[in-house]
Design a protein around this motif. Structure first.
Motif, mmCIF file in Angstrom:
data_model
loop_
_atom_site.group_PDB
_atom_site.id
_atom_site.type_symbol
_atom_site.label_atom_id
_atom_site.label_comp_id
_atom_site.label_asym_id
_atom_site.label_seq_id
_atom_site.Cartn_x
_atom_site.Cartn_y
_atom_site.Cartn_z
ATOM 1 N N MET A 44 3.091 -1.210 4.101
ATOM 2 C CA MET A 44 2.561 0.140 3.923
ATOM 3 C C MET A 44 3.706 1.147 3.846
ATOM 4 O O MET A 44 4.472 1.306 4.790
ATOM 5 C CB MET A 44 1.630 0.488 5.082
ATOM 6 N N LEU A 69 4.881 -1.164 8.477
ATOM 7 C CA LEU A 69 4.501 0.218 8.165
ATOM 8 C C LEU A 69 5.733 1.104 8.165
ATOM 9 O O LEU A 69 6.394 1.261 9.195
ATOM 10 C CB LEU A 69 3.497 0.728 9.206
ATOM 11 N N MET A 83 0.857 -1.190 0.000
ATOM 12 C CA MET A 83 0.000 0.000 0.000
ATOM 13 C C MET A 83 0.889 1.235 0.000
ATOM 14 O O MET A 83 1.747 1.407 0.865
ATOM 15 C CB MET A 83 -0.898 -0.006 1.238
ATOM 16 N N THR A 106 -7.185 -2.824 0.061
ATOM 17 C CA THR A 106 -6.084 -3.655 0.532
ATOM 18 C C THR A 106 -6.580 -4.764 1.451
ATOM 19 O O THR A 106 -6.195 -5.926 1.313
ATOM 20 C CB THR A 106 -5.048 -2.790 1.275
ATOM 21 N N VAL A 150 0.402 -6.912 5.067
ATOM 22 C CA VAL A 150 0.259 -5.640 4.370
ATOM 23 C C VAL A 150 1.525 -4.822 4.610
ATOM 24 O O VAL A 150 1.939 -4.614 5.752
ATOM 25 C CB VAL A 150 -0.985 -4.865 4.848
ATOM 26 N N GLN A 189 -7.789 7.568 0.348
ATOM 27 C CA GLN A 189 -6.934 6.680 1.125
ATOM 28 C C GLN A 189 -7.753 5.638 1.879
ATOM 29 O O GLN A 189 -7.311 4.499 2.055
ATOM 30 C CB GLN A 189 -6.084 7.486 2.116
ATOM 31 N N LEU A 230 -7.315 1.656 1.622
ATOM 32 C CA LEU A 230 -7.213 0.770 2.781
ATOM 33 C C LEU A 230 -8.253 -0.345 2.687
ATOM 34 O O LEU A 230 -7.941 -1.520 2.926
ATOM 35 C CB LEU A 230 -7.405 1.569 4.068
ATOM 36 N N PRO A 238 1.725 5.529 4.014
ATOM 37 C CA PRO A 238 0.377 5.604 3.442
ATOM 38 C C PRO A 238 -0.376 6.880 3.764
ATOM 39 O O PRO A 238 -1.315 7.235 3.050
ATOM 40 C CB PRO A 238 -0.328 4.392 4.063
#
Length: 243
Positions: free
Chosen positions: A156, A187, A79, A146, A154, A139, A143, A159
């Motif tokens: 990210m 993330l 993402m 995803t 995931v 966004q 999300l 993001p």
């Protein structure tokens, strides 16, 4: 659904003849949210692309649930900061895209897409095109898209980085609220407070490798100043001294 266990051992990645990551060792537990931060150019986005199977390593081992990562997989979704929505598809159709790729019947795709849109606060906007949505709403669609594909991991990449402060805070809160899927998350963020609010652990990258790994207890409703200080020190940021 159980998230993937990710394992990197002595990983080196080169770009243009220069080492971006060198001898990196890192494990991510199933269902963990690992926040990764560090200075620009330290290899954060490179790490995500390696885990996604988009970038080969020059040396070392990358595994997902014990299996070597040799390419992309529906179990590992990436993402981006750019919402990357298809402009000619409605919000519903964008969210349904990974379901179509997985062969889910059309009627079921619509039901599941609408359920995810409702979960991220976009009920009633299913037929809107991306051009008719705000940045924060786009966004949210990304999300939902995803998560609708039910990936086990995931990845990210900043993001929420392009959003204004208020919208960004709302997306952070939303992510924390909806992340009960058991999915593993990695993330990348430049925002230390965001890393500490969302991450179960915060990995600080620098000089091609891991410089600090900070555990963050739950619940995480406020940022612990001592943990912030640890992360900032690992980043080499100046600290304020009081007398």
């Amino acid at each position: 659904m159980t998230g993937l266990a990710l394992h990197l051992e002595d990983v080196t990645v080169t770009y243009g003849g220069k080492a971006v990551l060198t001898g990196l060792d890192l494990d991510v537990a199933p269902g963990e949210i690992l926040a990764v931060t560090g200075a620009s150019g330290c290899g954060k986005s490179t790490l995500l692309r390696v885990l996604a199977g988009l970038l080969p390593v020059a040396a070392g081992t990358v595994r997902a649930d014990g299996e070597p990562v040799r390419g992309t997989s529906p179990d590992r979704a990436l993402m981006f900061q750019d919402d990357a929505l298809l402009p000619w598809r409605t919000a519903r159709a964008n969210v349904a895209l990974p379901l179509a790729i997985r062969g889910v019947p059309r009627a079921e795709r619509a039901v599941r897409a609408d359920a995810w849109l409702a979960r991220v606060g976009l009920a009633g906007l299913e037929r809107r095109l991306p051009r008719d949505l705000s940045g924060g709403q786009r966004q949210r669609v990304q999300l939902a898209r995803t998560l609708a594909g039910a990936p086990r991991t995931v990845l990210m990449d900043e993001p929420f980085g392009a959003l204004d402060a208020q919208t960004r805070h709302g997306m952070q809160r939303l992510l924390a609220e909806v992340w009960d899927t058991g999915t593993t998350v990695v993330l990348v963020t430049h925002d230390v407070d965001e890393a500490l609010l969302l991450g179960d652990r915060v990995a600080v990258l620098g000089e091609g490798g891991l410089t600090e790994l900070v555990e963050v207890a739950r619940p995480r409703t406020v940022v612990d100043p001592s943990l912030r200080a640890r992360v900032l020190a690992a980043l080499g940021a100046p600290t304020l001294e009081t007398t």
